[in-house]
Design a protein around this motif. Structure first.
Motif, PDB file in Angstrom:
ATOM      1  N   GLY A  96       0.813  -1.214   0.000  1.00 44.61           N
ATOM      2  CA  GLY A  96       0.000   0.000   0.000  1.00 44.61           C
ATOM      3  C   GLY A  96       0.840   1.254   0.000  1.00 44.61           C
ATOM      4  N   GLU A  97       1.864   1.273   0.859  1.00 45.97           N
ATOM      5  CA  GLU A  97       2.725   2.448   0.934  1.00 45.97           C
ATOM      6  C   GLU A  97       3.540   2.613  -0.339  1.00 45.97           C
ATOM      7  OE1 GLU A  97       5.681   4.522   4.239  1.00 45.97           O
ATOM      8  OE2 GLU A  97       4.518   2.729   4.700  1.00 45.97           O
ATOM      9  N   ALA A  98       4.024   1.503  -0.882  1.00 48.88           N
ATOM     10  CA  ALA A  98       4.775   1.574  -2.139  1.00 48.88           C
ATOM     11  C   ALA A  98       3.884   2.095  -3.260  1.00 48.88           C
ATOM     12  CB  ALA A  98       5.314   0.194  -2.503  1.00 48.88           C
ATOM     13  N   GLY A  99       2.627   1.643  -3.260  1.00 47.89           N
ATOM     14  CA  GLY A  99       1.707   2.091  -4.294  1.00 47.89           C
ATOM     15  C   GLY A  99       1.461   3.582  -4.231  1.00 47.89           C
ATOM     16  N   ILE A 100       1.304   4.108  -2.990  1.00 50.33           N
ATOM     17  CA  ILE A 100       1.067   5.540  -2.851  1.00 50.33           C
ATOM     18  C   ILE A 100       2.315   6.333  -3.221  1.00 50.33           C
ATOM     19  CG2 ILE A 100       0.384   7.375  -1.277  1.00 50.33           C
ATOM     20  CD1 ILE A 100      -1.068   5.298   0.382  1.00 50.33           C
ATOM     21  N   LEU A 101       3.480   5.813  -2.868  1.00 50.18           N
ATOM     22  CA  LEU A 101       4.724   6.528  -3.140  1.00 50.18           C
ATOM     23  C   LEU A 101       5.005   6.659  -4.630  1.00 50.18           C
ATOM     24  CD1 LEU A 101       6.976   5.125  -0.283  1.00 50.18           C
ATOM     25  CD2 LEU A 101       6.346   7.504  -0.625  1.00 50.18           C
ATOM     26  N   THR A 102       4.424   5.781  -5.427  1.00 48.71           N
ATOM     27  CA  THR A 102       4.555   5.962  -6.876  1.00 48.71           C
ATOM     28  C   THR A 102       3.810   7.212  -7.320  1.00 48.71           C
ATOM     29  OG1 THR A 102       2.638   4.517  -7.287  1.00 48.71           O
ATOM     30  CG2 THR A 102       4.826   3.499  -7.349  1.00 48.71           C
ATOM     31  N   GLY A 103       3.047   7.810  -6.388  1.00 47.52           N
ATOM     32  CA  GLY A 103       2.372   9.082  -6.666  1.00 47.52           C
ATOM     33  C   GLY A 103       3.333  10.230  -6.861  1.00 47.52           C
ATOM     34  N   ALA A 104       4.620  10.004  -6.617  1.00 44.29           N
ATOM     35  CA  ALA A 104       5.610  11.031  -6.945  1.00 44.29           C
ATOM     36  C   ALA A 104       5.742  11.208  -8.449  1.00 44.29           C
ATOM     37  CB  ALA A 104       6.966  10.658  -6.343  1.00 44.29           C
ATOM     38  N   THR A 105       5.263  10.233  -9.202  1.00 43.92           N
ATOM     39  CA  THR A 105       5.391  10.274 -10.657  1.00 43.92           C
ATOM     40  C   THR A 105       4.778  11.534 -11.284  1.00 43.92           C
ATOM     41  OG1 THR A 105       5.434   7.860 -10.773  1.00 43.92           O
ATOM     42  CG2 THR A 105       4.904   9.024 -12.801  1.00 43.92           C
ATOM     43  N   PRO A 106       3.550  11.961 -10.907  1.00 48.94           N
ATOM     44  CA  PRO A 106       2.999  13.177 -11.533  1.00 48.94           C
ATOM     45  C   PRO A 106       3.882  14.397 -11.333  1.00 48.94           C
ATOM     46  CG  PRO A 106       1.287  11.991 -10.354  1.00 48.94           C
ATOM     47  CD  PRO A 106       2.578  11.333  -9.991  1.00 48.94           C
ATOM     48  N   ILE A 108       7.154  14.556 -10.652  1.00 52.88           N
ATOM     49  CA  ILE A 108       8.432  14.440 -11.367  1.00 52.88           C
ATOM     50  C   ILE A 108       8.216  14.617 -12.866  1.00 52.88           C
ATOM     51  CG2 ILE A 108      10.405  12.960 -11.842  1.00 52.88           C
ATOM     52  CD1 ILE A 108       9.873  11.563  -9.169  1.00 52.88           C
ATOM     53  N   THR A 109       7.133  14.017 -13.389  1.00 52.52           N
ATOM     54  CA  THR A 109       6.833  14.165 -14.813  1.00 52.52           C
ATOM     55  C   THR A 109       6.534  15.618 -15.159  1.00 52.52           C
ATOM     56  OG1 THR A 109       5.915  11.923 -14.870  1.00 52.52           O
ATOM     57  CG2 THR A 109       5.362  13.375 -16.710  1.00 52.52           C
ATOM     58  N   ALA A 110       5.772  16.296 -14.290  1.00 55.18           N
ATOM     59  CA  ALA A 110       5.466  17.709 -14.528  1.00 55.18           C
ATOM     60  C   ALA A 110       6.739  18.549 -14.510  1.00 55.18           C
ATOM     61  CB  ALA A 110       4.487  18.210 -13.466  1.00 55.18           C
ATOM     62  N   PHE A 111       7.654  18.243 -13.605  1.00 58.41           N
ATOM     63  CA  PHE A 111       8.927  18.961 -13.535  1.00 58.41           C
ATOM     64  C   PHE A 111       9.734  18.748 -14.822  1.00 58.41           C
ATOM     65  CE2 PHE A 111      13.497  18.877 -12.521  1.00 58.41           C
ATOM     66  CZ  PHE A 111      13.664  20.188 -12.080  1.00 58.41           C
ATOM     67  N   CYS A 131       0.992  19.758  -4.061  1.00 61.29           N
ATOM     68  CA  CYS A 131       0.105  18.809  -3.373  1.00 61.29           C
ATOM     69  C   CYS A 131       0.695  17.408  -3.402  1.00 61.29           C
ATOM     70  CB  CYS A 131      -1.276  18.800  -4.042  1.00 61.29           C
ATOM     71  SG  CYS A 131      -2.408  20.035  -3.412  1.00 61.29           S
ATOM     72  N   THR A 132       1.213  17.016  -4.551  1.00 60.96           N
ATOM     73  CA  THR A 132       1.809  15.687  -4.688  1.00 60.96           C
ATOM     74  C   THR A 132       3.018  15.537  -3.782  1.00 60.96           C
ATOM     75  OG1 THR A 132       1.081  15.581  -6.992  1.00 60.96           O
ATOM     76  CG2 THR A 132       2.797  14.036  -6.312  1.00 60.96           C
ATOM     77  N   VAL A 133       3.898  16.536  -3.775  1.00 65.67           N
ATOM     78  CA  VAL A 133       5.084  16.483  -2.918  1.00 65.67           C
ATOM     79  C   VAL A 133       4.687  16.441  -1.450  1.00 65.67           C
ATOM     80  CG1 VAL A 133       7.158  17.745  -2.219  1.00 65.67           C
ATOM     81  CG2 VAL A 133       6.530  17.638  -4.625  1.00 65.67           C
ATOM     82  N   GLY A 134       3.689  17.254  -1.072  1.00 66.68           N
ATOM     83  CA  GLY A 134       3.213  17.238   0.307  1.00 66.68           C
ATOM     84  C   GLY A 134       2.640  15.891   0.701  1.00 66.68           C
ATOM     85  N   GLY A 135       1.905  15.264  -0.225  1.00 62.49           N
ATOM     86  CA  GLY A 135       1.361  13.938   0.060  1.00 62.49           C
ATOM     87  C   GLY A 135       2.450  12.911   0.287  1.00 62.49           C
ATOM     88  N   ILE A 136       3.513  12.978  -0.504  1.00 62.49           N
ATOM     89  CA  ILE A 136       4.634  12.056  -0.342  1.00 62.49           C
ATOM     90  C   ILE A 136       5.303  12.256   1.007  1.00 62.49           C
ATOM     91  CG2 ILE A 136       6.882  11.357  -1.270  1.00 62.49           C
ATOM     92  CD1 ILE A 136       4.440  10.559  -2.957  1.00 62.49           C
ATOM     93  N   LEU A 137       5.483  13.519   1.426  1.00 57.77           N
ATOM     94  CA  LEU A 137       6.114  13.805   2.721  1.00 57.77           C
ATOM     95  C   LEU A 137       5.273  13.267   3.875  1.00 57.77           C
ATOM     96  CD1 LEU A 137       7.399  17.462   2.157  1.00 57.77           C
ATOM     97  CD2 LEU A 137       8.750  15.359   2.211  1.00 57.77           C
ATOM     98  N   ILE A 138       3.960  13.412   3.770  1.00 60.32           N
ATOM     99  CA  ILE A 138       3.074  12.919   4.835  1.00 60.32           C
ATOM    100  C   ILE A 138       3.090  11.398   4.897  1.00 60.32           C
ATOM    101  CG2 ILE A 138       0.651  12.744   5.554  1.00 60.32           C
ATOM    102  CD1 ILE A 138       0.253  15.584   4.529  1.00 60.32           C
ATOM    103  N   ALA A 164       9.553   5.578  -9.308  1.00 61.62           N
ATOM    104  CA  ALA A 164       8.684   6.651  -9.793  1.00 61.62           C
ATOM    105  C   ALA A 164       9.446   7.597 -10.708  1.00 61.62           C
ATOM    106  CB  ALA A 164       8.098   7.418  -8.611  1.00 61.62           C
ATOM    107  N   ALA A 165      10.707   7.879 -10.373  1.00 57.57           N
ATOM    108  CA  ALA A 165      11.530   8.742 -11.220  1.00 57.57           C
ATOM    109  C   ALA A 165      11.782   8.099 -12.579  1.00 57.57           C
ATOM    110  CB  ALA A 165      12.853   9.048 -10.516  1.00 57.57           C
TER     111      ALA A 165
END
Length: 323
Positions: A96-106, A108-111, A131-138, A164-165
């Motif tokens: 579950g945590e690994a799945g959420i952490l792939t949320g860094a993809t948006p 990084i892709t936007a950057f 928002c995405t970065v904040g979610g990853i930190l939390i 994710a990168a």
């Protein structure tokens, strides 16, 4: 309509990709990282060749060296390195945590879309990235006082973020390739043929490290559930997801792709709780909510710059009017 179809393709692509964390969980600890990847890619390749054998024969001779190079880089980043980091990270962190952490993809892709593709960024898109970065930190627990996260667990999460990168690099390379292919009227892109070639290249990259894991001995000891997971990983997570991806990225811009890549962690989080019975606390759900909010902010601002496919059609239409 073309742009809407592109969004639907991207939703399907990333929803299927989100099941990768779950299917991998059924074979983790029973098979080596590269063995899992190689076997699943073999299943994907058999499925794809049976699906588009004749089309592949027509596509390969017309493929330029530049296209082959871009597809090779996509195979390296999007399959080989992505799965190496993801599967290695799953040894030390939850699905579950690994799945959420792939949320860094948006984010990084936007950057990368801003830096590499020079796509403009608005306040809404920037808010989505934050928002995405904040979610990853939390999710990581950095903002929680007295967090007792172990170094081993932290290492697993870092490996997932590396995955994710790699996924983001794959997204950017695919977008560049789509734009260049659309600009070259002599070379038509085929999502199924592209997926087949990328899968074949990735399989070749995995063969040598997979052989070092004694795959025949390990594969002889797994059961029906594990074989079903490998088949799913190959046909759905690889073949069908990549076909949808290539169909979507030639119709949509990089920011839209970045936004909808948030479907991957969202799908993984839901399935990890429903299928695997893993528990997610309020911190993970809050982080997941921020990741999805970032996806919505990036993806709902409005249409990206015209897709290469639509621009190509418009230019052809203008040429016909002139004639």
């Amino acid at each position: 309509m073309d742009y809407l179809n592109g969004k639907l393709y991207l939703i399907c692509a990333f929803s299927l990709a989100g099941t990768s964390v779950i299917s991998a969980r059924f074979v983790m600890g029973k098979l080596g990282t590269f063995t899992i990847t190689a076997v699943s890619l073999f299943f994907a390749l058999v499925f794809l060749v049976s699906l588009c054998g004749k089309q592949l024969v027509r596509y390969i001779p017309s493929m330029s060296f530049r296209t082959f190079l871009f597809l090779s880089l996509q195979a390296l980043c999007g399959i080989f390195l992505f799965r190496m980091f993801l599967l290695s990270g799953l040894y030390y962190t939850s699905a579950g945590e690994a799945g959420i952490l792939t949320g860094a993809t948006p984010a990084i892709t936007a950057f990368l879309a801003m830096v590499v593709l020079r796509e403009p960024v608005s306040r809404r898109k920037l808010a989505g990235i934050l928002c995405t970065v904040g979610g990853i930190l939390i999710i990581q627990g950095i903002l929680t006082p007295g967090n007792g996260l172990s170094l081993e667990h932290l290492g697993g999460n870092i490996l997932v973020l590396c995955a994710a990168a790699c996924e983001s690099a794959f997204n950017t390379l695919s977008r560049i390739s789509a734009v260049k292919a659309a600009a070259d009227l002599k070379e038509s892109s085929s999502p199924i043929a592209q997926t087949t070639i990328v899968t074949a290249i990735a399989l070749i990259l995995c063969l040598i490290p997979a052989m070092l894991e004694h795959p025949l001995q390990e594969l002889s000891g797994i059961g029906l559930m594990e074989w079903a997971a490998l088949l799913w990983y190959g046909v759905f997570v690889t073949a069908l997801a990549f076909i949808c991806w290539y169909s979507g990225i030639k119709r949509c811009g990089a920011f839209t792709a970045a936004a909808f890549s948030g479907m991957m962690p969202f799908t993984a989080l839901l399935l990890s709780t429903v299928v695997l019975g893993e528990s997610a606390d309020y911190q993970q759900w809050l982080g997941g909510f921020l990741v999805i909010a970032g996806m919505i902010l990036i993806g709902t601002e409005g249409r990206d710059a015209a897709s290469p496919l639509s621009r190509n059609r418009k230019s052809r239409g203008k040429e016909q009017v002139k004639e």
